[in-house]
Design a protein around this motif. Structure first.
Motif, PDB file in Angstrom:
ATOM      1  N   LEU A 104      32.341  52.732 -59.112  1.00 13.76           N
ATOM      2  CA  LEU A 104      32.824  53.697 -60.095  1.00 13.76           C
ATOM      3  C   LEU A 104      33.225  55.032 -59.473  1.00 13.76           C
ATOM      4  N   SER A 105      34.227  55.663 -60.069  1.00 19.04           N
ATOM      5  CA  SER A 105      34.649  57.007 -59.658  1.00 19.04           C
ATOM      6  C   SER A 105      33.642  58.025 -60.192  1.00 19.04           C
ATOM      7  N   ALA A 106      33.764  59.263 -59.758  1.00 21.38           N
ATOM      8  CA  ALA A 106      32.859  60.320 -60.233  1.00 21.38           C
ATOM      9  C   ALA A 106      32.993  60.495 -61.747  1.00 21.38           C
ATOM     10  N   LEU A 146      37.335  50.337 -54.965  1.00 18.92           N
ATOM     11  CA  LEU A 146      37.428  50.352 -56.423  1.00 18.92           C
ATOM     12  C   LEU A 146      37.146  51.728 -57.011  1.00 18.92           C
ATOM     13  N   GLN A 147      36.342  52.546 -56.341  1.00 20.04           N
ATOM     14  CA  GLN A 147      36.065  53.879 -56.879  1.00 20.04           C
ATOM     15  C   GLN A 147      37.286  54.796 -56.800  1.00 20.04           C
ATOM     16  N   ASP A 148      38.325  54.377 -56.063  1.00 20.61           N
ATOM     17  CA  ASP A 148      39.568  55.155 -56.006  1.00 20.61           C
ATOM     18  C   ASP A 148      40.463  54.912 -57.222  1.00 20.61           C
ATOM     19  N   ILE A 149      40.106  53.946 -58.054  1.00 19.33           N
ATOM     20  CA  ILE A 149      40.837  53.664 -59.288  1.00 19.33           C
ATOM     21  C   ILE A 149      39.942  54.139 -60.418  1.00 19.33           C
ATOM     22  N   SER A 150      40.399  55.123 -61.183  1.00 20.16           N
ATOM     23  CA  SER A 150      39.526  55.747 -62.169  1.00 20.16           C
ATOM     24  C   SER A 150      40.079  55.593 -63.585  1.00 20.16           C
TER      25      SER A 150
END
Length: 198
Positions: A104-106, A146-150
């Motif tokens: 997950l993203s921030a 995947l965390q680069d896709i938010s």
């Protein structure tokens, strides 16, 4: 137009589980090709599939028809149309906490923290399936973090993403499944009218 097909089936066990799931996806593909494009594979013939660089399948004879298949715990889904399409389905279940920071993203982590304890499992799989549908539509597999896709999911279910040129739809299905679809451009995404059950 991108059509979404679904089929519930009795899950296999042991060594035939993956084979049975794959066969259900191919049955959906044959049905969609018949219903949407008039192609009949009723005599046992199967569409000839080839794989792209990261494993995304294509129809050898009809490269203009794009499709994607996903399956999970007794449910197979297919997205088919004439634009890039990715689809993912997951059964909502417990997940491992360390997975959150890897996936997950921030902004998504903040949304997870704001969600009540009871809604976190579903929210996690809503994010997961959106990300999977995107990487499958792009055809890159999980070669990007995947965390680069938010994504952000609104209280009304609206989905926003920083990736431009893509459209997303999501359904919470009976039985505890989350289904997400991603298509290029602004094409319409529609569920096929009949849902197959065993």
């Amino acid at each position: 137009m991108v059509w979404i097909y679904r089929a519930f089936f009795e899950p296999g066990t042991g060594s035939n589980k993956r084979e049975k799931e794959h066969e259900q996806g191919l049955l959906l593909l044959r049905r969609a090709l018949r219903e949407q494009y008039g192609m009949d594979y009723g005599d046992g013939r199967k569409p000839v599939l080839i794989e792209g660089a990261h494993g995304k399948p294509y129809l050898r004879e009809y490269p203009q028809i794009q499709f994607n298949i996903s399956h999970c715990m007794g449910l197979a889904v297919l997205g088919v149309g004439e634009c890039s399409v990715g689809i993912d389905v997951e059964y909502v279940r417990p997940y491992r906490e360390p997975l959150l920071k890897r996936v997950l993203s921030a902004a998504e982590l903040r949304q997870m923290e704001a969600a009540g304890e009871a809604g976190r499992e579903e929210l996690f799989f809503r994010f997961w399936t959106l990300k999977e549908s995107y990487v499958k539509a792009v055809g890159c597999g999980i070669t990007v973090p995947l965390q680069d896709i938010s994504f952000q999911i609104g209280d009304d279910g609206g989905i926003t993403c920083e990736k431009t040129g893509w459209k997303f739809r999501q359904w919470i299905l009976a039985g505890g499944y989350v289904l997400s679809a991603c298509v290029s451009g602004e094409g319409e995404i529609r569920l096929a009218e009949q849902e197959e059950r065993p």
